[in-house]
Scaffold this active site. Structure first.
Site, mmCIF file in Angstrom:
data_model
loop_
_atom_site.group_PDB
_atom_site.id
_atom_site.type_symbol
_atom_site.label_atom_id
_atom_site.label_comp_id
_atom_site.label_asym_id
_atom_site.label_seq_id
_atom_site.Cartn_x
_atom_site.Cartn_y
_atom_site.Cartn_z
ATOM 1 N N HIS A 137 8.807 -54.143 15.391
ATOM 2 C CA HIS A 137 10.155 -53.632 15.131
ATOM 3 C C HIS A 137 10.027 -52.302 14.404
ATOM 4 C CE1 HIS A 137 14.413 -53.585 14.161
ATOM 5 N NE2 HIS A 137 14.065 -53.133 12.964
ATOM 6 N N SER B 169 18.962 -59.245 8.427
ATOM 7 C CA SER B 169 19.468 -58.856 9.746
ATOM 8 C C SER B 169 18.307 -58.615 10.710
ATOM 9 C CB SER B 169 20.315 -57.587 9.578
ATOM 10 O OG SER B 169 20.619 -57.022 10.812
ATOM 11 N N ARG C 97 29.728 -55.668 7.992
ATOM 12 C CA ARG C 97 29.054 -54.710 7.084
ATOM 13 C C ARG C 97 29.355 -53.282 7.484
ATOM 14 N NH1 ARG C 97 23.161 -56.059 7.915
ATOM 15 N NH2 ARG C 97 22.807 -54.299 6.539
ATOM 16 N N LYS D 161 16.851 -61.730 13.850
ATOM 17 C CA LYS D 161 16.817 -61.487 15.298
ATOM 18 C C LYS D 161 15.407 -61.643 15.833
ATOM 19 C CE LYS D 161 18.906 -57.646 14.432
ATOM 20 N NZ LYS D 161 19.810 -56.569 14.100
HETATM 21 N N1 URA Z 1 19.021 -52.608 11.678
HETATM 22 C C1 URA Z 1 19.354 -53.920 11.775
HETATM 23 O O1 URA Z 1 19.004 -54.590 12.730
HETATM 24 N N2 URA Z 1 20.098 -54.455 10.782
HETATM 25 C C2 URA Z 1 20.503 -53.761 9.710
HETATM 26 O O2 URA Z 1 21.147 -54.319 8.854
HETATM 27 C C3 URA Z 1 20.159 -52.411 9.629
HETATM 28 C C4 URA Z 1 19.410 -51.852 10.624
#
Ligand code: URA
Length: 433
Positions: free
Chosen positions: A82, A183, A168, A187
């Site tokens: 990521h 966050s 947010r 994922k």
């Molecule tokens: N990228 C994400 O996936 N979540 C966030 O909160 C900020 C950047």
């Protein structure tokens, strides 16, 4: 349990238990808690922060708000990467095939670009026919048959994150380290991975511009990721100038193919090999980072990485011949050169300005639903440290609309600054956690 008591507890600097966090996340995702109460809670977290244990609980609940993909039928470790995003940040298209060529399973779920930063999905979609919207069955099938798969987030994965992130975004609570950590990790973990390499960028082209903030995010991602039982490496990397030379979707895909052919810009190759090598170590396909780096360079020189890219393009409905014939990629109608107006050395290239210039040409999105033009963008011929002379080409702008080009040209000129002596070299990887 009452939501108002939990908001008050966090507002006053208290620590929530796992059960309290689960109550909030589940209640909100399932519509029992109103936006106004969740907004107040998020703002309390924004100001008071969360401990590592609270962030682990938050992430855990967000992961289990949807399905967690079961990839256990595939023997061996599944590793993803990521990046917090940047300008010209295209390493996924290089490192995923390289790591897969060494036998690591790479299930990669990526996002779209917004503002000055690009997104992997937009780059992939510039390949004619390439489908990023696979079903979960197709996702597993492509992974099983090619060793890697490159898709966008599905509805089933971490629905709590989608709902909380949208809130947010409109309540000025995005820039919170525990909320960002939860966050990102929710994922990724829900994809069914065993390990994750993260590229946290700092500098003006990054999401976290200050080095200190980016470093805090890197530490938080590392400790919370490990707290969730994930094997994690986090690299803190420089995004004060664009990565590589190309900024713009089809142009970036071509640059990635060039790297897989053993050419391409040195900084892009170096970072891609470094991140891929960490994936290979986490994937237990090399005993040391040095061995993994050698293995990754070998997958470039023997063409195995390129063949993996070709295979995944074909498996996801794309035109695999783009690898040999760049004319099959979307082409901009016009090109314009930007030339240097001074003699000296390039001291800085403001990555954010270049990203915004590319966005305004049509390569990126101003709003979440803006349409993008896959063909347009900017190719930089001079990077930080290069010597320039008056009249030498600094960059080429690829465009389809003349009025957009003029604005982009001004921005490219503004992005460059110069010095009389070469600037001190900047390390690409500042720290690894
Ligand atoms: N990228 C994400 O996936 N979540 C966030 O909160 C900020 C950047």
């Amino acid at each position: 349990m009452r939501v108002v008591d939990l908001i008050r507890k966090k507002r006053d600097g208290g620590q929530l238990t796992h059960e309290e966090i689960a109550f909030l996340v589940n209640g909100y995702t399932q519509g029992r808690i109103a936006d106004y109460q969740m907004s107040a809670f998020l703002m309390a977290v924004f100001f008071r922060g969360m401990s590592a244990a609270e962030t682990v609980s938050l992430t855990h609940e967000m992961i289990h708000s949807g399905i967690v993909v079961d990839l256990s039928e595939l023997p061996g470790r599944k590793i993803d990467k990521h990046s917090t995003g940047g300008v010209g940040d295209k390493t996924s298209l290089i490192l995923a095939p390289l790591a897969a060529a060494a036998g690591v399973w790479v299930p990669m779920v990526s996002g779209r670009g917004l503002g000055h930063t690009g997104g992997t999905l937009d780059k992939l979609e510039s390949i004619p026919g390439f489908r990023v919207g696979l079903t979960l069955d197709e996702y597993k099938h492509v992974l099983k048959t090619t060793g890697l798969v490159l898709i966008g987030a599905t509805k089933e994965i971490a629905p709590a994150d989608k709902k909380i992130y949208a809130l947010r975004d409109v309540t000025a609570t995005v820039e919170s380290i525990p909320l960002i950590t939860a966050s990102i990790l929710s994922k990724k973990v829900a994809e069914g991975i065993d390990g994750l390499v993260m590229d946290v960028k700092f500098g003006n082209g990054a999401f976290m511009k200050s080095f200190e903030q980016a470093r805090q995010l890197a530490q938080s991602l590392a400790s919370v990721g490990r707290g969730l039982g994930l094997d994690v490496r986090v690299l803190l990397t420089d995004m004060s100038q664009p990565l590589g030379q190309a900024v713009g979707n089809a142009l970036e895909v071509i640059e990635c193919i060039e790297v897989l052919k053993g050419r391409g810009p040195a900084d892009l190759k170096q970072l891609s090999v470094e991140l891929a090598a960490h994936m290979v170590v986490l994937g237990q396909k090399a005993a040391s980072l040095d061995e993994a780096r050698r293995l990754m360079k070998q997958q470039i020189s023997n063409g195995a990485g390129l063949e993996k890219l070709r295979a995944v393009i074909a498996a996801q409905g794309g035109d695999p011949l783009v690898v040999d014939d760049y004319a099959r990629m979307p082409q901009a109608a016009y090109r314009a050169e930007v030339v240097a107006s001074v003699d000296g050395f390039v001291a800085d290239i403001n990555a954010e300005t270049i990203g915004l210039a590319a966005m305004q040409l049509g390569a990126g999105r101003e709003l979440i639903d803006s349409l993008i033009d896959p063909a347009v963008g900017i190719v930089l011929h001079k990077k930080v440290g290069d010597q320039v002379q008056v009249g030498q080409p600094l960059a080429t702008i690829y465009y389809n609309a003349a009025e957009k080009m003029e604005q982009a040209r001004r921005m490219v000129i503004e992005a460059y600054s110069y010095s009389d002596a070469p600037p001190a070299p900047r390390p690409l990887v500042a720290e690894t956690f």
